[in-house]
Design an enzyme around this catalytic site. Structure first.
Site, PDB file in Angstrom:
ATOM      1  N   TYR A 161       0.907  -1.142  -0.024  1.00  0.00           N
ATOM      2  CA  TYR A 161      -0.046   0.151  -0.019  1.00  0.00           C
ATOM      3  C   TYR A 161       0.883   1.234   0.031  1.00  0.00           C
ATOM      4  O   TYR A 161       1.653   1.267   0.782  1.00  0.00           O
ATOM      5  CB  TYR A 161      -0.815   0.013   1.401  1.00  0.00           C
ATOM      6  CG  TYR A 161      -1.555   1.394   1.411  1.00  0.00           C
ATOM      7  CD1 TYR A 161      -2.776   1.658   0.555  1.00  0.00           C
ATOM      8  CD2 TYR A 161      -1.269   2.273   2.224  1.00  0.00           C
ATOM      9  CE1 TYR A 161      -3.363   2.856   0.685  1.00  0.00           C
ATOM     10  CE2 TYR A 161      -1.849   3.672   2.578  1.00  0.00           C
ATOM     11  CZ  TYR A 161      -2.923   3.728   1.687  1.00  0.00           C
ATOM     12  OH  TYR A 161      -3.429   5.209   1.788  1.00  0.00           O
ATOM     13  N   HIS A 191      -2.990  16.547  -2.452  1.00  0.00           N
ATOM     14  CA  HIS A 191      -3.276  16.744  -1.069  1.00  0.00           C
ATOM     15  C   HIS A 191      -2.869  17.989  -0.563  1.00  0.00           C
ATOM     16  O   HIS A 191      -3.194  18.442   0.481  1.00  0.00           O
ATOM     17  CB  HIS A 191      -2.531  15.726  -0.284  1.00  0.00           C
ATOM     18  CG  HIS A 191      -2.971  14.357  -0.356  1.00  0.00           C
ATOM     19  ND1 HIS A 191      -3.616  13.736  -1.787  1.00  0.00           N
ATOM     20  CD2 HIS A 191      -3.134  13.262   0.382  1.00  0.00           C
ATOM     21  CE1 HIS A 191      -3.992  12.565  -1.719  1.00  0.00           C
ATOM     22  NE2 HIS A 191      -3.648  12.095  -0.136  1.00  0.00           N
ATOM     23  N   ASN A 304       2.236  11.286   6.070  1.00  0.00           N
ATOM     24  CA  ASN A 304       1.365  10.759   7.069  1.00  0.00           C
ATOM     25  C   ASN A 304       1.681  10.703   8.512  1.00  0.00           C
ATOM     26  O   ASN A 304       2.720  10.222   8.969  1.00  0.00           O
ATOM     27  CB  ASN A 304       1.469   9.320   6.549  1.00  0.00           C
ATOM     28  CG  ASN A 304       0.010   8.570   6.543  1.00  0.00           C
ATOM     29  OD1 ASN A 304      -0.892   8.900   7.222  1.00  0.00           O
ATOM     30  ND2 ASN A 304      -0.061   7.620   5.584  1.00  0.00           N
ATOM     31  N   TYR A 392     -15.900  31.684  47.075  1.00  0.00           N
ATOM     32  CA  TYR A 392     -15.415  30.289  46.309  1.00  0.00           C
ATOM     33  C   TYR A 392     -14.214  30.868  45.676  1.00  0.00           C
ATOM     34  O   TYR A 392     -13.198  29.906  45.511  1.00  0.00           O
ATOM     35  CB  TYR A 392     -16.517  29.722  45.714  1.00  0.00           C
ATOM     36  CG  TYR A 392     -17.512  28.775  46.435  1.00  0.00           C
ATOM     37  CD1 TYR A 392     -17.565  29.081  47.946  1.00  0.00           C
ATOM     38  CD2 TYR A 392     -18.557  28.185  46.059  1.00  0.00           C
ATOM     39  CE1 TYR A 392     -18.550  28.168  48.465  1.00  0.00           C
ATOM     40  CE2 TYR A 392     -19.448  27.534  46.683  1.00  0.00           C
ATOM     41  CZ  TYR A 392     -19.564  27.501  47.962  1.00  0.00           C
ATOM     42  OH  TYR A 392     -20.582  26.994  48.634  1.00  0.00           O
ATOM     43  N   ARG A 395     -11.567  31.112  47.989  1.00  0.00           N
ATOM     44  CA  ARG A 395     -11.409  30.062  49.163  1.00  0.00           C
ATOM     45  C   ARG A 395     -11.040  28.872  48.360  1.00  0.00           C
ATOM     46  O   ARG A 395     -10.201  27.814  48.875  1.00  0.00           O
ATOM     47  CB  ARG A 395     -12.247  29.892  50.069  1.00  0.00           C
ATOM     48  CG  ARG A 395     -12.369  28.973  51.101  1.00  0.00           C
ATOM     49  CD  ARG A 395     -13.673  28.634  51.921  1.00  0.00           C
ATOM     50  NE  ARG A 395     -14.675  29.284  51.672  1.00  0.00           N
ATOM     51  CZ  ARG A 395     -16.082  29.029  51.859  1.00  0.00           C
ATOM     52  NH1 ARG A 395     -16.148  27.792  52.178  1.00  0.00           N
ATOM     53  NH2 ARG A 395     -17.093  29.769  51.415  1.00  0.00           N
ATOM     54  N   PHE A 441      -1.451   6.842  12.444  1.00  0.00           N
ATOM     55  CA  PHE A 441      -1.934   8.279  12.029  1.00  0.00           C
ATOM     56  C   PHE A 441      -2.953   8.637  12.435  1.00  0.00           C
ATOM     57  O   PHE A 441      -3.104   9.858  12.430  1.00  0.00           O
ATOM     58  CB  PHE A 441      -2.055   7.995  10.396  1.00  0.00           C
ATOM     59  CG  PHE A 441      -2.794   7.257   9.907  1.00  0.00           C
ATOM     60  CD1 PHE A 441      -4.071   7.285  10.146  1.00  0.00           C
ATOM     61  CD2 PHE A 441      -2.361   6.090   9.087  1.00  0.00           C
ATOM     62  CE1 PHE A 441      -5.137   6.358   9.644  1.00  0.00           C
ATOM     63  CE2 PHE A 441      -3.451   4.909   8.725  1.00  0.00           C
ATOM     64  CZ  PHE A 441      -4.787   5.397   8.996  1.00  0.00           C
ATOM     65  N   GLU A 526     -11.751   6.140   4.924  1.00  0.00           N
ATOM     66  CA  GLU A 526     -11.287   6.641   6.238  1.00  0.00           C
ATOM     67  C   GLU A 526     -12.522   6.990   6.615  1.00  0.00           C
ATOM     68  O   GLU A 526     -13.141   8.381   6.835  1.00  0.00           O
ATOM     69  CB  GLU A 526     -10.411   7.836   5.775  1.00  0.00           C
ATOM     70  CG  GLU A 526      -9.257   7.541   5.106  1.00  0.00           C
ATOM     71  CD  GLU A 526      -8.806   8.542   4.447  1.00  0.00           C
ATOM     72  OE1 GLU A 526      -8.958   9.895   4.447  1.00  0.00           O
ATOM     73  OE2 GLU A 526      -7.583   8.054   3.616  1.00  0.00           O
TER      74      GLU A 526
END
Length: 656
Positions: A161, A191, A304, A392, A395, A441, A526
């Protein structure tokens, strides 16, 4: 000489002689622009010639050697490029530079990376340009072995792959051997599809350094030659244009890392201290660097991984840790001017609820507030008041700040692991002599903890804004309204408090977790993603807002103490007030407030408040082995003759 010139957004190189005039250079550049684009020369005129970085206009009668250096970058502006109400701004657009040239050029010390020992603080300092990078010998060996195995598998024509196949939905498409390099180049170009503003040079340095560190582990199959080109670009601060938006955090941060790789291929835009933003090809060339040449799998090896999420996460967690520590100091000062008691920080209370962060914050507050080591005239002035206990926000600061501090440490651990993790796919295992596809990844780990960090650190601003309200509200503080001596004519801290409220409200929206969302991408391949990129970006924004809110509280507390003078607070808190007064004077009447907020925010970002108070806190812990327990309305009634224990100071222990 040779100069890189931009006309109408197009970059190209123009040779020239040192004695040539700037006027000649502008006209010659225009001729070459026409020639490059096969455009017939028009009746166009050069309006001006500017330096690309900073935009300084050059005198047309000056010799080039007097105003420019070899390989410098310039912009030639044509008359037709000038702005008008119709056409908009002029062609040259100058971007703010985030790294001072001096920071980059002064870096002489090297940090060795091996993929196993980098931490978040190291990464932040690399981003600031404090170090140069180099590989360890062991890392070089690991990288070479992984590359040799990958090339052997390619030569055997095995189907793997991303090496001999397409990507994502195209994983079953086998690619011809002669097209494997084109496959990797196409991957980077397609990409590189991010949008939005670019990462600052500082953040791009962090991204580049982290990618180098991951590749140095030797599981990605990158060639040592290309890895060293990445390192050379880092050391020269040649930083590609990386848009901040476009990653879904699985399969890694593909879009931003593709932009990083694209610049290293000599395509797209790149920043350097000398050029500012310019075409990557010319930035590399002017710094005597060569573009990378991709072999099988190398494009995938470069893009990646979770490095955008993790590098932003490293910045977020380091800044969060710094503001956590300083929030304790600021809350102590607010408690002091609001005439609160230290009894809520008694170690007995925190011993029976033993969260580490809570105990640490209470211990820190004891070292800052009234004690035998650091007495406070302000605390002594109201010791016998009739107040039973504090609100508060005063404190409960150990309980609230404590969980923020504990969260920072938890997140730092996860981010440190991620910094030194192999997040590639597929991964090259030399010992097993195989390449295995997996899912390292996926950005779920950093995405989840950064969502968690945003929620935790936001609480520091949430409680701080409420303390600001108490400081500016005379019903709570018994001080002049909005901390101004002439209310009505002056508004004082009225709108500063509104700014704090606005930031806190904005944070509440930003604290909605990004990582609870997932959208299927790549045609169902994906089918679960982390959305870690947005988790990281908004976490950094939340931290920045927290810094700004606490800066406003610190300013308000320092203004409040002016109304209690001549009484003094403890030595560490007086030192902090003195520090603030170096950048922001007391408010005797209204003035432009934003610069004061910015200046004090910078003090916090540089941790100057922490480093100012730290020696005093260390002195307290060294000198005092028993807590100071002062009688107050919050102290339980004792039998007649009984008295609280008192610590012996160092001088008393010496003489006993």
């Amino acid at each position: 000489m040779k100069l890189s010139v931009r006309i109408r957004g197009d970059w190209f190189a123009v040779p020239c002689k040192a004695n040539d005039k700037v006027r000649w250079f502008g006209e010659e550049s225009l001729k070459r622009y026409y020639k490059k684009h096969n455009i017939e020369e028009k009746n166009e005129k050069v309006f001006e010639v500017r330096k690309a970085k900073g935009g300084a206009i050059l005198d047309p009668d000056d010799s080039i050697k007097d105003v420019l250096d070899d390989n410098d970058f310039v912009t030639v502006v044509l008359h037709s490029c000038l702005s008008s109400p119709i056409t908009g701004p002029a062609e040259p657009v100058y971007l703010e530079e985030k790294i001072a040239t001096s920071d980059v050029s002064l870096a002489t010390e090297y940090m060795s990376v091996d993929g196993n020992s980098l931490n978040a603080d190291d990464l932040v300092r690399l981003g600031k340009g404090h170090f140069l990078l180099r590989l360890t010998p062991e890392s070089e060996t690991a990288v070479n072995k992984a590359r040799a195995l990958l090339e052997d598998i390619v030569n055997q024509n095995k189907v793997v792959y991303g090496i001999t196949t397409g990507f994502g939905k195209f994983a079953r498409t086998v690619i011809d051997k002669e097209k494997l390099v084109e496959l990797q180049e196409n991957l980077i170009r397609s990409h590189a599809a991010g949008v939005g503003n670019p990462l600052s040079p500082e953040r791009t340095r962090m991204l580049l350094a982290l990618r180098i560190n991951v590749l140095a582990k030797g599981y990605s199959g990158i060639s040592l030659t290309n890895l060293k080109k990445y390192i050379a670009a880092f050391n020269a601060s040649c930083l590609p244009w990386v848009p901040e938006k476009g990653t879904v955090g699985a399969s890694g941060d593909l879009a931003p890392l593709s932009h990083l790789a694209l610049g290293m291929m000599g395509e797209g835009k790149m920043w350097s201290p000398r050029s500012g933003w310019a075409d990557a090809k010319y930035v590399l060339e002017s710094n005597d660097l060569e573009p990378i040449s991709l072999g099988p799998k190398e494009g995938l090896a470069l893009i990646n991984g979770t490095q955008l999420i993790t590098s932003l996460g490293a910045e977020a967690v380091e800044r969060a840790g710094a503001i956590c520590r300083q929030a304790d100091i600021i809350s102590a000062l607010s408690l002091e001017v609001l005439k609160g008691t230290t009894r809520a920080f008694d170690s007995n209370i925190h011993h029976v609820r033993p969260h580490p962060g809570q105990a640490k914050v209470a211990r820190r507050l004891r070292s800052l507030l009234h004690s035998d080591t650091h007495p406070s005239e302000i605390a002594e002035s109201h010791r016998f008041c009739d107040r039973v206990q504090d609100a508060y926000t005063l404190r409960c600061s150990p309980q609230v700040h404590g969980i923020s501090a504990d969260t920072v440490e938890f997140v730092r651990g996860v981010i440190t692991t991620e910094i030194n993790s192999a997040t590639d796919n597929p991964m090259v295992f030399v010992d097993q002599q195989e390449i295995i596809s997996g899912g390292n990844f996926h950005g779920e780990y950093p995405a989840k903890v950064l969502d968690y960090l945003a929620i935790a650190v936001h609480e520091l601003a949430n409680i701080s804004e409420r303390r600001i309200e108490r400081l500016v509200n005379p019903a709570y503080s018994e001080l002049p309204a909005f901390l101004t001596p002439d209310g009505g004519l002056n508004s004082g801290f009225m709108i500063a408090h509104c700014t704090a409220a606005a930031l806190v409200s904005e944070n509440k929206v930003l604290c909605h977790p990004a990582s609870v969302d997932s959208l299927t991408t790549s045609a169902g391949t994906e089918d679960h993603v982390s959305m870690g990129g947005f988790a990281a970006r908004k976490c950094v924004t939340v931290v920045e807002h927290v810094e700004q809110v606490l800066a406003i509280e610190l300013l308000a507390a320092c203004q409040a103490i002016e109304f209690l003078r001549p009484l003094k607070t403890t030595a560490p808190l007086e030192a902090v007030c003195k520090l603030v007064r170096t950048v922001a004077a007391p408010w005797t009447k209204d003035r432009y407030m934003a610069p004061d907020i910015d200046a004090v925010t910078k003090l916090l970002q540089e941790e100057k408040v922490w480093f100012t108070a730290k020696p005093y806190m260390e002195n307290y812990h060294a000198a005092q082995d028993i807590e100071t327990r002062v009688l107050s309305p919050t102290t339980a009634m004792r039998k007649e003759g009984s008295a609280p224990k008192r610590r012996k100071v160092a001088s008393e222990r010496k003489n006993r």
